[in-house]
Design an enzyme around this catalytic site. Structure first.
Site, mmCIF file in Angstrom:
data_model
loop_
_atom_site.group_PDB
_atom_site.id
_atom_site.type_symbol
_atom_site.label_atom_id
_atom_site.label_comp_id
_atom_site.label_asym_id
_atom_site.label_seq_id
_atom_site.Cartn_x
_atom_site.Cartn_y
_atom_site.Cartn_z
ATOM 1 N N GLY A 8 -4.376 5.606 7.321
ATOM 2 C CA GLY A 8 -3.688 4.151 7.492
ATOM 3 C C GLY A 8 -3.764 3.144 6.309
ATOM 4 N N ILE A 12 3.509 3.869 5.891
ATOM 5 C CA ILE A 12 3.756 3.760 7.124
ATOM 6 C C ILE A 12 2.434 3.604 8.029
ATOM 7 N N THR A 82 2.564 13.208 0.352
ATOM 8 C CA THR A 82 4.150 12.932 1.061
ATOM 9 C C THR A 82 5.139 12.929 0.186
ATOM 10 N N THR A 121 7.813 14.989 10.165
ATOM 11 C CA THR A 121 8.961 14.611 9.418
ATOM 12 C C THR A 121 10.219 15.583 9.634
ATOM 13 N N ASP A 122 11.399 14.935 9.668
ATOM 14 C CA ASP A 122 12.664 15.797 9.768
ATOM 15 C C ASP A 122 13.031 17.059 8.638
ATOM 16 N N GLU A 123 12.015 16.859 7.589
ATOM 17 C CA GLU A 123 11.996 17.900 6.438
ATOM 18 C C GLU A 123 11.565 19.386 6.983
ATOM 19 N N TYR A 145 5.836 20.766 0.292
ATOM 20 C CA TYR A 145 5.594 19.735 1.135
ATOM 21 C C TYR A 145 5.967 19.904 2.537
ATOM 22 N N LYS A 149 3.853 20.736 5.946
ATOM 23 C CA LYS A 149 3.962 19.945 7.244
ATOM 24 C C LYS A 149 4.393 20.622 8.437
ATOM 25 N N ASN A 174 14.034 9.613 6.995
ATOM 26 C CA ASN A 174 13.278 8.802 5.833
ATOM 27 C C ASN A 174 12.952 7.117 6.252
ATOM 28 N N LEU A 185 12.669 6.807 -3.335
ATOM 29 C CA LEU A 185 13.725 6.406 -3.836
ATOM 30 C C LEU A 185 13.983 4.970 -3.821
ATOM 31 N N PRO A 269 14.460 20.928 -7.775
ATOM 32 C CA PRO A 269 14.737 22.282 -7.575
ATOM 33 C C PRO A 269 14.694 22.549 -6.005
ATOM 34 N N GLY A 270 15.441 23.263 -5.381
ATOM 35 C CA GLY A 270 15.689 23.440 -4.054
ATOM 36 C C GLY A 270 15.743 22.125 -3.204
ATOM 37 N N HIS A 271 16.516 21.238 -3.970
ATOM 38 C CA HIS A 271 16.807 19.933 -3.059
ATOM 39 C C HIS A 271 17.470 19.950 -1.831
HETATM 40 P P1 NAD Z 1 1.841 7.565 1.973
HETATM 41 O O1 NAD Z 1 1.743 8.448 1.070
HETATM 42 O O2 NAD Z 1 2.116 6.143 1.523
HETATM 43 O O3 NAD Z 1 0.468 7.496 2.635
HETATM 44 C C1 NAD Z 1 -0.436 8.708 2.786
HETATM 45 C C2 NAD Z 1 -1.779 8.158 3.011
HETATM 46 O O4 NAD Z 1 -2.663 9.345 3.611
HETATM 47 C C3 NAD Z 1 -2.553 7.538 1.982
HETATM 48 O O5 NAD Z 1 -3.138 6.546 2.675
HETATM 49 C C4 NAD Z 1 -3.475 8.342 1.569
HETATM 50 O O6 NAD Z 1 -4.758 8.118 0.892
HETATM 51 C C5 NAD Z 1 -3.931 9.397 2.631
HETATM 52 N N1 NAD Z 1 -4.448 10.655 2.515
HETATM 53 C C6 NAD Z 1 -3.739 11.627 1.850
HETATM 54 N N2 NAD Z 1 -4.620 12.773 2.047
HETATM 55 C C7 NAD Z 1 -5.824 12.377 2.612
HETATM 56 C C8 NAD Z 1 -6.708 13.089 3.125
HETATM 57 N N3 NAD Z 1 -6.878 14.403 2.854
HETATM 58 N N4 NAD Z 1 -7.634 12.471 3.930
HETATM 59 C C9 NAD Z 1 -7.351 11.162 4.353
HETATM 60 N N5 NAD Z 1 -6.466 10.294 3.942
HETATM 61 C C10 NAD Z 1 -5.551 10.940 3.097
HETATM 62 O O7 NAD Z 1 2.698 8.077 3.033
HETATM 63 P P2 NAD Z 1 3.814 7.652 4.062
HETATM 64 O O8 NAD Z 1 5.116 7.887 3.552
HETATM 65 O O9 NAD Z 1 3.009 6.542 4.719
HETATM 66 O O10 NAD Z 1 3.655 8.986 5.204
HETATM 67 C C11 NAD Z 1 2.800 9.051 6.207
HETATM 68 C C12 NAD Z 1 3.118 10.216 7.170
HETATM 69 O O11 NAD Z 1 4.404 9.816 7.838
HETATM 70 C C13 NAD Z 1 2.933 11.506 6.450
HETATM 71 O O12 NAD Z 1 2.326 12.427 7.429
HETATM 72 C C14 NAD Z 1 4.344 11.914 6.290
HETATM 73 O O13 NAD Z 1 4.532 13.347 6.141
HETATM 74 C C15 NAD Z 1 4.922 11.246 7.452
HETATM 75 N N6 NAD Z 1 6.426 10.964 7.278
HETATM 76 C C16 NAD Z 1 6.862 10.151 6.122
HETATM 77 C C17 NAD Z 1 8.217 9.651 6.132
HETATM 78 C C18 NAD Z 1 8.618 8.776 5.008
HETATM 79 O O14 NAD Z 1 9.850 8.606 4.586
HETATM 80 N N7 NAD Z 1 7.770 8.301 4.036
HETATM 81 C C19 NAD Z 1 9.119 10.008 6.980
HETATM 82 C C20 NAD Z 1 8.773 10.577 8.135
HETATM 83 C C21 NAD Z 1 7.335 11.339 8.140
HETATM 84 O O1 DAU Z 2 12.780 12.772 5.473
HETATM 85 C C1 DAU Z 2 11.699 12.229 5.506
HETATM 86 C C2 DAU Z 2 10.879 12.376 4.312
HETATM 87 O O2 DAU Z 2 11.362 11.556 3.357
HETATM 88 C C3 DAU Z 2 9.407 12.206 4.397
HETATM 89 O O3 DAU Z 2 8.693 13.173 5.173
HETATM 90 C C4 DAU Z 2 8.726 12.404 2.970
HETATM 91 O O4 DAU Z 2 7.388 12.084 2.925
HETATM 92 C C5 DAU Z 2 9.511 11.283 1.920
HETATM 93 O O5 DAU Z 2 9.068 11.398 0.782
HETATM 94 C C6 DAU Z 2 10.824 11.573 1.948
HETATM 95 O O6 DAU Z 2 11.376 12.540 1.456
HETATM 96 P P1 DAU Z 2 12.665 12.773 0.378
HETATM 97 O O7 DAU Z 2 12.523 13.589 -0.678
HETATM 98 O O8 DAU Z 2 14.058 12.602 1.096
HETATM 99 O O9 DAU Z 2 12.540 11.326 -0.170
HETATM 100 P P2 DAU Z 2 12.461 10.640 -1.777
HETATM 101 O O10 DAU Z 2 12.448 9.179 -1.771
HETATM 102 O O11 DAU Z 2 11.616 11.377 -2.738
HETATM 103 O O12 DAU Z 2 14.074 11.071 -2.147
HETATM 104 C C7 DAU Z 2 15.119 10.813 -1.353
HETATM 105 C C8 DAU Z 2 16.502 11.283 -1.925
HETATM 106 O O13 DAU Z 2 16.475 10.629 -3.125
HETATM 107 C C9 DAU Z 2 16.317 12.722 -2.281
HETATM 108 O O14 DAU Z 2 17.700 13.275 -2.044
HETATM 109 C C10 DAU Z 2 15.783 12.693 -3.817
HETATM 110 C C11 DAU Z 2 16.807 11.542 -4.374
HETATM 111 N N1 DAU Z 2 15.933 10.831 -5.385
HETATM 112 C C12 DAU Z 2 14.673 10.537 -5.443
HETATM 113 C C13 DAU Z 2 13.899 10.231 -6.431
HETATM 114 C C14 DAU Z 2 12.571 9.852 -6.260
HETATM 115 C C15 DAU Z 2 16.756 10.603 -6.773
HETATM 116 O O15 DAU Z 2 18.036 10.781 -6.655
HETATM 117 N N2 DAU Z 2 16.025 10.322 -7.687
HETATM 118 C C16 DAU Z 2 14.666 9.814 -7.706
HETATM 119 O O16 DAU Z 2 14.212 9.355 -8.727
#
Ligand code: NAD
Ligand code: DAU
Length: 333
Positions: A8, A12, A82, A121-123, A145, A149, A174, A185, A269-271
């Site tokens: 928390g 998110i 994440t 996550t959708d990933e 990652y 998950k 995302n 991003l 890599p593997g994007h």
């Molecule tokens: P974030 O990286 O901002 O936050 C993650 C939090 O988890 C941090 O506060 C970190 O300190 C804590 N944490 C990490 N490892 C831990 C551990 N071992 N024990 C206790 N705390 C720990 O991530 P976010 O973007 O807020 O994502 C939260 C969740 O939502 C994740 O499970 C992620 O997979 C999922 N999610 C994220 C997105 C996105 O776009 N950001 C989309 C879909 C799902």
């Molecule tokens: O889809 C949900 C996921 O979205 C979550 O589960 C992940 O925790 C979260 O990090 C996010 O993953 P992505 O890899 O999609 O997010 P990111 O912001 O890293 O990148 C979004 C897109 O932008 C991806 O296609 C890679 C591209 N990118 C990202 C960065 C950081 C760039 O082109 N340049 C960059 O510098």
């Protein structure tokens, strides 16, 4: 209701904690290890609230988890590593947190006999060129990652199947919005644009993501927690999809910069090319996203512009080393 919100202090999880305290009157216990992404600044405004408790600890630590879960009615697990790029360069913590951490939390919830919601996550479905994934689509993750998950999702599902535990899984697309760490991003591009730094676009920038405002995702998780059927997974997808290059160009417009700041850099890599979720199942529970991407992005850019106190310590701290390693150039150079 008293909720254990693991992770928390992150992006998110802190938005979810705020929504539950302010809009639902829940009590919230945050358990968070405070990695580089977890920050007390993310919930600083909640610290005086009598319904809010913060415990610093890891989800893979059974002692910390036992302390945090005492008296709670449900667990919502956000705790995770994440960032996909970090999972490629350094997968270690991803395995520990997603596998062992999820296991320890599940065991504690089973002992306590309470509902457990895993934030996923959708990933986990992998990339899709056309159409959308539903909850019966096979898991086909691409990166360390998403693979870890997906492993956590399977473990969660097994606790329902084997022990009859009330588990739920929410797979979000995302997210973007306030308090997102600037390795991702949208905040990365916003802060670089504000500073006049180059905007590093991976490959051709034609990858597609399905954007969801963080408060909409938080409400979706709340809906599933209250009305989801035990043992089920629910996709929670955003209302709009967009190519990365279009997102970047829109950010340049909103920050008053021009396209000359765009720099195409080596691809990840593997994007994964495209993510897309069908969210009919959660809509049937009464959830709808409220904010379209155009309005949400404008709001997000304004938040970063107005809240330098939040991101300045990040951009002037260890994030600079990460940035230099990841992009092969210093911030501001
Ligand atoms: P974030 O990286 O901002 O936050 C993650 C939090 O988890 C941090 O506060 C970190 O300190 C804590 N944490 C990490 N490892 C831990 C551990 N071992 N024990 C206790 N705390 C720990 O991530 P976010 O973007 O807020 O994502 C939260 C969740 O939502 C994740 O499970 C992620 O997979 C999922 N999610 C994220 C997105 C996105 O776009 N950001 C989309 C879909 C799902
Ligand atoms: O889809 C949900 C996921 O979205 C979550 O589960 C992940 O925790 C979260 O990090 C996010 O993953 P992505 O890899 O999609 O997010 P990111 O912001 O890293 O990148 C979004 C897109 O932008 C991806 O296609 C890679 C591209 N990118 C990202 C960065 C950081 C760039 O082109 N340049 C960059 O510098």
């Amino acid at each position: 209701m008293k909720l254990l919100v693991a992770g928390g202090a992150g992006f998110i999880g802190s938005n979810f904690a705020r929504q539950r305290l302010r809009d639902h009157g829940d009590d919230v216990v945050v358990l968070d290890k405070l990695t580089y992404a977890g920050r007390e600044e993310n919930f600083g405004d909640l610290l005086g609230d009598p319904g809010f408790i913060f415990i610093k600890g890891a989800i893979e630590n059974p002692v910390a988890v036992e302390q945090a879960i005492a008296g709670c009615d449900a667990v919502v697990n956000f705790a995770a590593e994440t960032h996909v790029d970090r999972s490629i360069s350094d997968p270690d913590a991803f395995v520990a947190t997603h596998a062992v951490g999820t296991y320890v939390l599940l065991e504690a919830a089973r002992t306590a006999g309470i509902r457990y919601l895993q934030v996923s996550t959708d990933e986990v479905y992998g990339s899709i060129d056309e159409g959308s994934f539903n909850e019966r689509s096979p898991l086909n993750p691409s990166s360390p990652y998403s693979a870890t998950k997906a492993g956590a999702d399977l473990l969660v599902a097994s606790y329902h199947h084997t022990y009859g535990m009330e588990t739920l899984i929410c797979r979000g697309s995302n997210n973007y919005g306030p308090y997102q760490y600037p390795e991702k991003l949208i905040p990365l591009m916003v802060l670089n644009a504000l500073a006049g730094d180059p905007l590093p676009v991976y490959g051709d920038g034609r990858q597609v993501r399905n954007w969801l405002f963080v408060e909409d995702f938080a409400r979706g998780i709340g809906t599933v927690l209250a009305r989801g059927a035990p043992g089920e997974a629910y996709n929670v997808g955003g209302p709009d999809e967009c190519e990365n290059i279009e997102v970047v160009k829109r950010i340049l417009e909103l920050t008053g910069r021009d396209d000359s700041l765009i720099e195409h850099v080596t691809d990840r890599p593997g994007h994964d090319r495209r993510y897309s979720l069908g969210s009919e199942k959660v809509r049937a529970l009464g959830w709808e996203p409220e904010l379209r991407f155009a309005a949400g992005l404008e709001r997000t850019v304004a938040w970063y512009r107005d809240n330098a106190w939040w991101w300045e310590p990040i951009r002037s701290g260890a994030y600079r080393d990460y940035y230099a390693r990841q992009y092969g150039r210093a911030l501001g150079a």
